[in-house]
Design an enzyme around this catalytic site. Structure first.
Site, PDB file in Angstrom:
ATOM      1  N   THR A   1      -3.388  12.970  -4.914  1.00  0.00           N
ATOM      2  CA  THR A   1      -3.952  11.840  -5.642  1.00  0.00           C
ATOM      3  C   THR A   1      -5.402  12.086  -6.061  1.00  0.00           C
ATOM      4  OG1 THR A   1      -4.681   9.560  -5.292  1.00  0.00           O
ATOM      5  CG2 THR A   1      -4.440  10.877  -3.337  1.00  0.00           C
TER       6      THR A   1
ATOM      7  N   PRO B   1     -11.597  -3.948   1.419  1.00  0.00           N
ATOM      8  CA  PRO B   1     -12.715  -3.245   2.058  1.00  0.00           C
ATOM      9  C   PRO B   1     -12.822  -1.811   1.527  1.00  0.00           C
ATOM     10  CG  PRO B   1     -11.293  -4.277   3.714  1.00  0.00           C
ATOM     11  CD  PRO B   1     -10.594  -4.423   2.386  1.00  0.00           C
TER      12      PRO B   1
ATOM     13  N   SER C   1      -6.734   7.806   1.532  1.00  0.00           N
ATOM     14  CA  SER C   1      -7.234   8.964   0.777  1.00  0.00           C
ATOM     15  C   SER C   1      -7.735  10.065   1.709  1.00  0.00           C
ATOM     16  CB  SER C   1      -8.301   8.554  -0.241  1.00  0.00           C
ATOM     17  OG  SER C   1      -9.317   7.797   0.346  1.00  0.00           O
TER      18      SER C   1
ATOM     19  N   HIS D   1     -13.412  -0.780  -1.404  1.00  0.00           N
ATOM     20  CA  HIS D   1     -12.687  -0.666  -2.686  1.00  0.00           C
ATOM     21  C   HIS D   1     -13.387   0.300  -3.647  1.00  0.00           C
ATOM     22  CE1 HIS D   1     -10.538  -3.259  -5.992  1.00  0.00           C
ATOM     23  NE2 HIS D   1     -10.172  -1.987  -6.008  1.00  0.00           N
TER      24      HIS D   1
ATOM     25  N   GLU E   1      -7.559   9.920  -5.599  1.00  0.00           N
ATOM     26  CA  GLU E   1      -8.399   9.138  -4.668  1.00  0.00           C
ATOM     27  C   GLU E   1      -9.173  10.031  -3.698  1.00  0.00           C
ATOM     28  OE1 GLU E   1      -6.880   5.588  -2.971  1.00  0.00           O
ATOM     29  OE2 GLU E   1      -5.740   5.078  -4.753  1.00  0.00           O
TER      30      GLU E   1
HETATM   31  P1  NAD Z   1       6.081   5.601  -2.170  1.00  0.00           P
HETATM   32  O1  NAD Z   1       5.379   4.899  -1.050  1.00  0.00           O
HETATM   33  O2  NAD Z   1       6.737   4.791  -3.230  1.00  0.00           O
HETATM   34  O3  NAD Z   1       7.199   6.560  -1.565  1.00  0.00           O
HETATM   35  C1  NAD Z   1       6.993   7.356  -0.424  1.00  0.00           C
HETATM   36  C2  NAD Z   1       8.354   7.843   0.057  1.00  0.00           C
HETATM   37  O4  NAD Z   1       8.132   8.709   1.187  1.00  0.00           O
HETATM   38  C3  NAD Z   1       9.283   6.721   0.529  1.00  0.00           C
HETATM   39  O5  NAD Z   1      10.573   6.926   0.001  1.00  0.00           O
HETATM   40  C4  NAD Z   1       9.283   6.861   2.045  1.00  0.00           C
HETATM   41  O6  NAD Z   1      10.490   6.440   2.650  1.00  0.00           O
HETATM   42  C5  NAD Z   1       9.051   8.363   2.207  1.00  0.00           C
HETATM   43  N1  NAD Z   1       8.443   8.700   3.509  1.00  0.00           N
HETATM   44  C6  NAD Z   1       7.371   8.124   4.100  1.00  0.00           C
HETATM   45  N2  NAD Z   1       7.126   8.706   5.280  1.00  0.00           N
HETATM   46  C7  NAD Z   1       8.056   9.694   5.437  1.00  0.00           C
HETATM   47  C8  NAD Z   1       8.300  10.659   6.436  1.00  0.00           C
HETATM   48  N3  NAD Z   1       7.556  10.731   7.547  1.00  0.00           N
HETATM   49  N4  NAD Z   1       9.327  11.532   6.264  1.00  0.00           N
HETATM   50  C9  NAD Z   1      10.113  11.458   5.141  1.00  0.00           C
HETATM   51  N5  NAD Z   1       9.918  10.551   4.170  1.00  0.00           N
HETATM   52  C10 NAD Z   1       8.905   9.692   4.308  1.00  0.00           C
HETATM   53  O7  NAD Z   1       5.007   6.593  -2.782  1.00  0.00           O
HETATM   54  P2  NAD Z   1       4.772   7.046  -4.300  1.00  0.00           P
HETATM   55  O8  NAD Z   1       3.907   6.061  -4.949  1.00  0.00           O
HETATM   56  O9  NAD Z   1       6.064   7.418  -4.877  1.00  0.00           O
HETATM   57  O10 NAD Z   1       3.899   8.362  -4.062  1.00  0.00           O
HETATM   58  C11 NAD Z   1       4.526   9.630  -3.848  1.00  0.00           C
HETATM   59  C12 NAD Z   1       3.455  10.677  -3.643  1.00  0.00           C
HETATM   60  O11 NAD Z   1       2.602  10.742  -4.777  1.00  0.00           O
HETATM   61  C13 NAD Z   1       2.537  10.395  -2.450  1.00  0.00           C
HETATM   62  O12 NAD Z   1       2.264  11.603  -1.815  1.00  0.00           O
HETATM   63  C14 NAD Z   1       1.285   9.821  -3.086  1.00  0.00           C
HETATM   64  O13 NAD Z   1       0.161  10.120  -2.298  1.00  0.00           O
HETATM   65  C15 NAD Z   1       1.251  10.573  -4.401  1.00  0.00           C
HETATM   66  N6  NAD Z   1       0.598   9.869  -5.522  1.00  0.00           N
HETATM   67  C16 NAD Z   1       0.955   8.586  -5.831  1.00  0.00           C
HETATM   68  C17 NAD Z   1       0.374   7.976  -6.942  1.00  0.00           C
HETATM   69  C18 NAD Z   1       0.747   6.576  -7.349  1.00  0.00           C
HETATM   70  O14 NAD Z   1       0.114   6.016  -8.241  1.00  0.00           O
HETATM   71  N7  NAD Z   1       1.762   5.963  -6.775  1.00  0.00           N
HETATM   72  C19 NAD Z   1      -0.585   8.661  -7.700  1.00  0.00           C
HETATM   73  C20 NAD Z   1      -0.936   9.969  -7.322  1.00  0.00           C
HETATM   74  C21 NAD Z   1      -0.323  10.559  -6.241  1.00  0.00           C
HETATM   75  O1  DAU Z   2      -5.133   6.749  -7.906  1.00  0.00           O
HETATM   76  C1  DAU Z   2      -3.891   7.127  -7.393  1.00  0.00           C
HETATM   77  C2  DAU Z   2      -3.467   6.121  -6.350  1.00  0.00           C
HETATM   78  O2  DAU Z   2      -3.074   4.939  -7.029  1.00  0.00           O
HETATM   79  C3  DAU Z   2      -2.342   6.612  -5.449  1.00  0.00           C
HETATM   80  O3  DAU Z   2      -2.790   7.707  -4.711  1.00  0.00           O
HETATM   81  C4  DAU Z   2      -1.869   5.511  -4.498  1.00  0.00           C
HETATM   82  O4  DAU Z   2      -0.755   5.953  -3.754  1.00  0.00           O
HETATM   83  C5  DAU Z   2      -1.493   4.297  -5.326  1.00  0.00           C
HETATM   84  O5  DAU Z   2      -1.125   3.233  -4.467  1.00  0.00           O
HETATM   85  C6  DAU Z   2      -2.649   3.873  -6.221  1.00  0.00           C
HETATM   86  O6  DAU Z   2      -3.759   3.377  -5.432  1.00  0.00           O
HETATM   87  P1  DAU Z   2      -4.602   2.095  -5.888  1.00  0.00           P
HETATM   88  O7  DAU Z   2      -5.238   1.512  -4.705  1.00  0.00           O
HETATM   89  O8  DAU Z   2      -5.461   2.402  -7.061  1.00  0.00           O
HETATM   90  O9  DAU Z   2      -3.368   1.175  -6.434  1.00  0.00           O
HETATM   91  P2  DAU Z   2      -3.005  -0.360  -6.244  1.00  0.00           P
HETATM   92  O10 DAU Z   2      -1.848  -0.643  -7.137  1.00  0.00           O
HETATM   93  O11 DAU Z   2      -2.917  -0.761  -4.837  1.00  0.00           O
HETATM   94  O12 DAU Z   2      -4.290  -1.078  -6.868  1.00  0.00           O
HETATM   95  C7  DAU Z   2      -4.733  -0.815  -8.187  1.00  0.00           C
HETATM   96  C8  DAU Z   2      -6.029  -1.567  -8.413  1.00  0.00           C
HETATM   97  O13 DAU Z   2      -5.746  -2.982  -8.399  1.00  0.00           O
HETATM   98  C9  DAU Z   2      -7.059  -1.366  -7.316  1.00  0.00           C
HETATM   99  O14 DAU Z   2      -8.360  -1.379  -7.892  1.00  0.00           O
HETATM  100  C10 DAU Z   2      -6.888  -2.568  -6.408  1.00  0.00           C
HETATM  101  C11 DAU Z   2      -6.464  -3.651  -7.367  1.00  0.00           C
HETATM  102  N1  DAU Z   2      -5.561  -4.698  -6.813  1.00  0.00           N
HETATM  103  C12 DAU Z   2      -4.447  -4.288  -6.155  1.00  0.00           C
HETATM  104  C13 DAU Z   2      -3.565  -5.193  -5.620  1.00  0.00           C
HETATM  105  C14 DAU Z   2      -2.340  -4.728  -4.866  1.00  0.00           C
HETATM  106  C15 DAU Z   2      -5.830  -6.048  -7.004  1.00  0.00           C
HETATM  107  O15 DAU Z   2      -6.824  -6.405  -7.637  1.00  0.00           O
HETATM  108  N2  DAU Z   2      -4.957  -6.954  -6.472  1.00  0.00           N
HETATM  109  C16 DAU Z   2      -3.853  -6.589  -5.775  1.00  0.00           C
HETATM  110  O16 DAU Z   2      -3.118  -7.482  -5.281  1.00  0.00           O
END
Ligand code: NAD
Ligand code: DAU
Length: 360
Positions: free
Chosen positions: A140, A299, A167, A301, A142
């Site tokens: 990520t 917290p 992160s 943020h 982050e």
């Molecule tokens: P997610 O939370 O939707 O999915 C995570 C998956 O991992 C789930 O299916 C969960 O069951 C599985 N999991 C958790 N712990 C496990 C364990 N110990 N063993 C096996 N499986 C396990 O997450 P996501 O948003 O799809 O993110 C996937 C990856 O991409 C993460 O590594 C995250 O850090 C990274 N990432 C996410 C974003 C984003 O915006 N969502 C952005 C950049 C990077």
């Molecule tokens: O930047 C990549 C990351 O993006 C990934 O690594 C993380 O797995 C993914 O969860 C995401 O993190 P963020 O914290 O940026 O995403 P989130 O959707 O939780 O929040 C996006 C922004 O919106 C953040 O500034 C917090 C704000 N927010 C979030 C929620 C859930 C709100 O204002 N209200 C909310 O209820």
């Protein structure tokens, strides 16, 4: 290399039942039907077999429920499936949950990644084609911390400065993946991506939470002053980038992936409200903007994320293809049409988490 000349791969996709992992698994099975794809997922609250519906019928796909920290299981899968490519998505991924209960983040993101790397190192010791193998570590933006309004976007050389337990745990796993390349020659490649959105996104994250709360007529909680900035990338564009990196990325390198779409949270929420007002046949509260409620800030943020993905664009030719307006339209459509997917996820556990973060 043309599609026809390509040698099939045997993938282990960890976390393939989560948001990005399932989009990636669908993408891969569709694009490379001759490849073997094994998903290993613990099915935590964020994992959902419904995300993979339909794939079970394809002969080359297998789902295994299990923990990436279970070394014996991982060893068995590597050997029995003759895995040559690991696409590692499994993680605890939600910042707010990492603030409430950080333990699982260290266990899965740090120790789990270490277990996978160790198992893959031993697995490759018995293979003659180790240089064709890959360990893609999906991470990520982050890990780079927070930007001031005029700072240049994160590049691959920006120093790490993680600010949340989430992160920090991802940063730890990135360092391990990097060290395994330098120390053991393990064929690792790391990607650091910005915020994804699209189908199968768990309701706790900003975009699905806003879509679902609008449909339910519930308040739309915006943290702090709503001026925090994120760079949004449609999940399909992320999957294409990961495909590019698996096939053509340089071993030991890091690639930043971003959408060039910096948006303030409040503007994003207002856009979702506008699209919902336009696309939903009837809503409990209209205009949906009336539901926007500013709540206590998260917290620590991070104020702003922005990604410079020049390296990936110039060296490997990847480009994002979906604009935020287009991507949000598709996403809003998906949440409107797929109520049967998201309604069951608003479980008792989810309600109790929701109450902890947002109050009753
Ligand atoms: P997610 O939370 O939707 O999915 C995570 C998956 O991992 C789930 O299916 C969960 O069951 C599985 N999991 C958790 N712990 C496990 C364990 N110990 N063993 C096996 N499986 C396990 O997450 P996501 O948003 O799809 O993110 C996937 C990856 O991409 C993460 O590594 C995250 O850090 C990274 N990432 C996410 C974003 C984003 O915006 N969502 C952005 C950049 C990077
Ligand atoms: O930047 C990549 C990351 O993006 C990934 O690594 C993380 O797995 C993914 O969860 C995401 O993190 P963020 O914290 O940026 O995403 P989130 O959707 O939780 O929040 C996006 C922004 O919106 C953040 O500034 C917090 C704000 N927010 C979030 C929620 C859930 C709100 O204002 N209200 C909310 O209820």
């Amino acid at each position: 290399m043309t599609h026809a000349e390509r040698q099939p791969r045997r993938l282990l996709v960890t976390g393939g039942a989560g948001f990005i992992g399932s989009n990636f698994t669908r993408y891969w099975c569709d694009r490379y039907p001759g490849d073997r794809v094994v998903v290993l997922d613990a099915l935590t609250y964020a994992g959902n077999l419904a995300n993979l519906e339909g794939l079970a019928e394809t002969g080359n796909f297998r789902f295994v429920r299990g923990d990436i920290g279970d070394r014996a299981l991982v060893d068995t899968l590597f050997a029995e499936e003759q895995i040559d490519t690991v696409a590692h998505f499994a993680a605890e991924s939600h910042v707010d949950r990492s603030i409430l209960e950080p333990d699982a983040f260290v266990r899965t993101n740090v120790v789990g990644t270490f277990t996978l790397l160790e198992a893959f190192r031993h697995h490759l010791a018995n293979r003659s084609d180790a240089n064709r193998c890959r360990f893609l570590h999906v991470s990520t933006d982050e890990v780079y911390g927070s930007l001031a309004p005029d700072d240049p976007p994160f590049s691959e050389t920006t120093p790490y400065a993680p600010n949340s337990p989430y992160s920090a745990s991802k940063a730890g796993s990135d360092h391990l993946a990097r060290a395994y390349y330098h120390t053991y020659n393990l064929p690792t490649v790391i990607t650091n991506c910005s915020n994804n959105y699209g189908p199968y996104h768990f309701p706790e994250k900003l975009i699905p939470l806003m879509c679902i709360n609008i449909l339910l007529g519930k308040p739309l909680p915006v943290y702090g002053d709503g001026q925090n900035v994120r760079d949004w990338l449609y999940v399909g564009d992320h999957c294409r980038a990961l495909d590019t990196v698996i096939h053509r990325g340089q071993l030991g390198e890091t690639y930043n992936i971003g959408g060039n779409n910096e948006v303030k949270n409040i503007d994003l929420v207002r856009t979702i409200c506008r699209l919902m007002d336009e696309m939903a046949p009837d809503l409990p509260v209209k205009p949906s903007e009336n539901l926007i409620t500013f709540v206590k800030d998260r917290p620590g943020h991070d104020r702003r994320y922005a990604i410079d993905s020049t390296k990936l664009q110039t060296s490997l030719g990847w480009q994002p293809s979906v604009t935020v307006e287009e991507g949000l339209r598709k996403t809003v459509r998906w949440y409107l049409d797929d109520e049967d997917w998201w309604k069951p996820l608003l479980s008792e556990e989810y309600q109790s988490y929701y109450a902890q973060v947002y109050g009753e």
